[in-house]
Design an enzyme around this catalytic site. Structure first.
Site, short mmCIF file in Angstrom:
data_model
loop_
_atom_site.label_atom_id
_atom_site.label_comp_id
_atom_site.label_asym_id
_atom_site.label_seq_id
_atom_site.Cartn_x
_atom_site.Cartn_y
_atom_site.Cartn_z
N VAL A 145 -4.74 -0.47 -1.50
CA VAL A 145 -4.20 -1.74 -2.01
C VAL A 145 -4.64 -2.85 -1.06
O VAL A 145 -4.57 -2.68 0.17
CB VAL A 145 -2.65 -1.67 -2.10
CG1 VAL A 145 -2.08 -3.00 -2.57
CG2 VAL A 145 -2.24 -0.55 -3.04
N SER B 203 -2.38 -3.22 5.75
CA SER B 203 -2.17 -2.33 6.89
C SER B 203 -1.01 -2.85 7.71
O SER B 203 -0.79 -4.07 7.79
CB SER B 203 -3.44 -2.31 7.76
OG SER B 203 -3.13 -1.78 9.03
N GLY C 247 0.84 -1.21 0.00
CA GLY C 247 0.00 0.00 0.00
C GLY C 247 0.87 1.25 0.00
O GLY C 247 0.68 2.17 -0.81
N HIS C 248 1.85 1.26 0.90
CA HIS C 248 2.78 2.40 0.94
C HIS C 248 3.54 2.53 -0.38
O HIS C 248 3.77 3.62 -0.89
CB HIS C 248 3.79 2.23 2.07
CG HIS C 248 3.20 2.20 3.45
ND1 HIS C 248 3.22 1.07 4.24
CD2 HIS C 248 2.58 3.14 4.20
CE1 HIS C 248 2.64 1.32 5.40
NE2 HIS C 248 2.24 2.58 5.41
P1 AMP Z 1 0.57 4.73 7.85
O1 AMP Z 1 1.97 4.27 7.77
O2 AMP Z 1 -0.39 3.64 8.24
O3 AMP Z 1 0.40 5.99 8.63
O4 AMP Z 1 0.14 5.09 6.36
C1 AMP Z 1 0.89 5.98 5.59
C2 AMP Z 1 0.13 6.27 4.33
O5 AMP Z 1 -0.11 5.05 3.62
C3 AMP Z 1 -1.25 6.89 4.59
O6 AMP Z 1 -1.47 7.92 3.64
C4 AMP Z 1 -2.19 5.73 4.38
O7 AMP Z 1 -3.48 6.11 3.99
C5 AMP Z 1 -1.48 4.96 3.29
N1 AMP Z 1 -1.90 3.55 3.27
C6 AMP Z 1 -1.99 2.72 4.33
N2 AMP Z 1 -2.46 1.53 3.93
C7 AMP Z 1 -2.68 1.61 2.59
C8 AMP Z 1 -3.17 0.71 1.60
N3 AMP Z 1 -3.54 -0.52 1.91
N4 AMP Z 1 -3.26 1.15 0.33
C9 AMP Z 1 -2.87 2.41 -0.01
N5 AMP Z 1 -2.41 3.31 0.88
C10 AMP Z 1 -2.31 2.91 2.16
#
Ligand code: AMP
Length: 280
Positions: free
Chosen positions: A178, A187, A36-37
């Site tokens: 994703v 996640s 996702g990231h």
């Molecule tokens: P985090 O590390 O959870 O704070 O997420 C960092 C960024 O990655 C944020 O903008 C989230 O919305 C995005 N993000 C997290 N999970 C996903 C995913 N499965 N698909 C796309 N973007 C994601």
């Protein structure tokens, strides 16, 4: 990939890149990186000359100390993944670097209650802390593009509102969620799921899809209740399942075909709290 731990070091590098007229796209994260990231890094690479990611587990957005303590951290693995996806710069500041004094507070905004619904109801102070760190990171990085995921729909909605209200010059780009093969949104928290709950967790996406396909067949409140029940019956615990206006995040009691709606959900899979959403 160059790695910077200090604001000073990073700014020196960015000043030099800016003076060469290079554009910068920024992907803020809390690490424990997954595909996702990486999809956001790919957007950043397409949008701008330089892609920069940050890894910072922001203490001010955790209302639950246990969640903060157990948040997965694996910097070496994260660096390798970022390198593989050709990220140009990684910023890994300490808490002291981000909050050198307690002068750095959340920006004063008129949030129209958007911070008080859904996640805001169950995680008091979370969005204040999130906006505080995003504003601070934007001040440091000064990117032309900010890339964030739809996965955290309420988060990106509030960041959009902040950018509008403070008239920041950065352009916000939303990346699609994703998912794993069975539909579970990727996640960092998924790696803490025990195998039994990992299997059950696909119900979250199934319920969202049910909602999408039954929108014109059921009353909003009945549909929300039914989808929440589907998740509970699979062995998870629904905290909320709401159909809201895509912009205001207000709950809708009726809708027309012109409405832009999003279904948002939070549910506990054992000890792990998962969130997801779908545009309807
Ligand atoms: P985090 O590390 O959870 O704070 O997420 C960092 C960024 O990655 C944020 O903008 C989230 O919305 C995005 N993000 C997290 N999970 C996903 C995913 N499965 N698909 C796309 N973007 C994601």
């Amino acid at each position: 990939m160059k790695v910077y731990k200090t604001v000073k070091g990073l700014r020196k590098k960015l000043d030099s890149l800016e003076s060469q007229g290079l554009s910068i796209a920024f992907v803020p994260t809390m690490g424990a990186l997954h595909e996702g990231h990486m999809s956001l890094i790919q957007i950043a690479k397409k949008q701008a000359d330089i892609a920069i990611a940050s890894i910072f587990v922001n203490p001010t957005q955790f209302n639950n100390p246990n969640d903060l303590a157990k948040y997965p951290r694996n910097l070496e693995e994260d660096k390798q993944i970022l390198q593989k996806f050709h990220c140009d710069i990684l910023f890994t500041p300490s808490v002291k670097e981000i909050y050198p004094t307690n002068q750095i507070v959340a920006p004063k905004l008129e949030l129209h209650g958007m911070d008080a619904v859904m996640e805001g109801k169950f995680r008091p102070g979370h969005f204040e802390g999130m906006l505080q760190v995003v504003k601070r990171l934007l001040d440091i990085v000064n990117p032309r593009f900010l890339i964030m995921g739809q996965k955290d729909y309420q988060q990106i909605s509030l960041v959009r509102l902040m950018i509008e209200q403070l008239q920041l010059s950065v352009k916000l780009i939303q990346g699609d969620s994703v998912r794993e093969i069975d539909g579970l949104a990727m996640s960092s928290r998924n790696r803490r799921l025990d195998p039994i709950f990992r299997k059950k967790a696909k119900i979250i996406y199934e319920a969202l899809m049910y909602c999408k396909t039954h929108l014109d067949k059921m009353k909003p409140s009945d549909l929300e209740n039914y989808c929440g029940k589907l998740i509970n019956e699979a062995g998870l615990k629904t905290e909320y399942f709401e159909i809201v206006d895509a912009k205001s995040l207000k709950k809708k009691s009726t809708y027309t075909t012109n409405d832009k709606l999003v279904a948002c959900v939070a549910a506990w899979a054992g000890e792990i709290r998962l969130i997801d959403n779908i545009a309807l």
